[in-house]
Design an enzyme around this catalytic site. Sequence first.
Site, mmCIF file in Angstrom:
data_model
loop_
_atom_site.group_PDB
_atom_site.id
_atom_site.type_symbol
_atom_site.label_atom_id
_atom_site.label_comp_id
_atom_site.label_asym_id
_atom_site.label_seq_id
_atom_site.Cartn_x
_atom_site.Cartn_y
_atom_site.Cartn_z
ATOM 1 N N TYR A 116 0.812 -1.214 0.000
ATOM 2 C CA TYR A 116 0.000 0.000 0.000
ATOM 3 C C TYR A 116 0.849 1.270 0.000
ATOM 4 O O TYR A 116 0.314 2.371 -0.040
ATOM 5 C CB TYR A 116 -0.920 0.020 1.232
ATOM 6 C CG TYR A 116 -0.125 -0.069 2.515
ATOM 7 C CD1 TYR A 116 0.410 1.068 3.104
ATOM 8 C CD2 TYR A 116 0.125 -1.296 3.106
ATOM 9 C CE1 TYR A 116 1.182 0.977 4.254
ATOM 10 C CE2 TYR A 116 0.889 -1.399 4.244
ATOM 11 C CZ TYR A 116 1.403 -0.258 4.819
ATOM 12 O OH TYR A 116 2.172 -0.347 5.948
ATOM 13 N N GLY A 117 2.173 1.134 0.062
ATOM 14 C CA GLY A 117 3.030 2.306 0.215
ATOM 15 C C GLY A 117 4.202 2.327 -0.734
ATOM 16 O O GLY A 117 4.041 2.268 -1.950
ATOM 17 N N THR A 118 5.391 2.387 -0.177
ATOM 18 C CA THR A 118 6.598 2.620 -0.971
ATOM 19 C C THR A 118 7.034 1.425 -1.819
ATOM 20 O O THR A 118 7.928 1.566 -2.651
ATOM 21 C CB THR A 118 7.773 3.064 -0.084
ATOM 22 O OG1 THR A 118 8.116 2.001 0.815
ATOM 23 C CG2 THR A 118 7.426 4.330 0.692
ATOM 24 N N LEU A 119 6.405 0.272 -1.640
ATOM 25 C CA LEU A 119 6.710 -0.886 -2.487
ATOM 26 C C LEU A 119 5.870 -0.900 -3.763
ATOM 27 O O LEU A 119 6.124 -1.686 -4.673
ATOM 28 C CB LEU A 119 6.481 -2.196 -1.723
ATOM 29 C CG LEU A 119 7.552 -2.597 -0.719
ATOM 30 C CD1 LEU A 119 7.062 -3.736 0.158
ATOM 31 C CD2 LEU A 119 8.840 -2.960 -1.415
ATOM 32 N N GLU A 155 11.286 -4.241 5.494
ATOM 33 C CA GLU A 155 10.251 -3.689 6.370
ATOM 34 C C GLU A 155 10.618 -3.727 7.853
ATOM 35 O O GLU A 155 9.872 -3.227 8.688
ATOM 36 C CB GLU A 155 8.919 -4.419 6.135
ATOM 37 C CG GLU A 155 8.402 -4.314 4.713
ATOM 38 C CD GLU A 155 7.981 -2.901 4.297
ATOM 39 O OE1 GLU A 155 8.186 -1.939 5.063
ATOM 40 O OE2 GLU A 155 7.441 -2.768 3.188
#
Length: 187
Positions: A21-24, A96
Site C-alpha cells: 500500500y506504500g513505498t513498495l 520492512e
Amino acid sequence: MSDDNINSNESEQQTHLIFSYGTLKRGFPNHYLMQQLMDQNAAVFLGPYCTHESYPLVCGPYNIPYLINLSGSGNRVKGELYSVSTQGLARLDELEGTRFGHYERLPVRLVEGGREGNDGNGAVSVAAVEAEGYFANRSLGEGLWEKKGKVGMNEYTEYEGQEYVAIDKRAKGVCIVDEIASFLSSD
C-alpha cells in the site's frame, strides 16, 4: 530424496500473497525491490486491490506510510497485490524491519480493484482474497493513529511519496523505531 528435502523444497517454492500500500508500489521509491523479485521470478504483480475492511493509513516520520491494525477505523485502503516466493518474502521482511519491531506482517482481506458488488440485499458479493500486509508494529500503531488525530488516508499517493525520505538519506546509526517513539512523545 528424503522427506526433509521434499518439505524444504516445497516451502521454498511456496508463494505468499502480499498487499503493498506504500513505498513498495509501482512508481514509488522501494518498488525497486519488488521489481528485482519479479525479474528473478520470485514475485508476480497480480493487480490493484483494496482492503475489504477499513484500516487507518497514516504517514509517520520521514513520510513513511503505516497501515494500522485497527479494523473498522480509517478507510478502505488501496494498494497492489503480489504473489511472492518464500525467499522473496524474506527480503521484504528485511526491508520492512520485521525483526526490529518496525512493521509486522499480518493477515488482511482484500477485494480486487477495490470493487464491491451488491447482491440486492446490501451484502458484498465480490469474493475476498486472504493476503498479508505490513502493518505498523502493534507497539507503535495506535500511537501513530492518535498522533495523526485519527485522520487517515485511503491511499498513499505521489503527493505523500514526494516527502518520503529514503533509508540512505536518513541519519546513520539511528533506529527508526526509536525515532517513531520520539515522534509519538513530542508535542
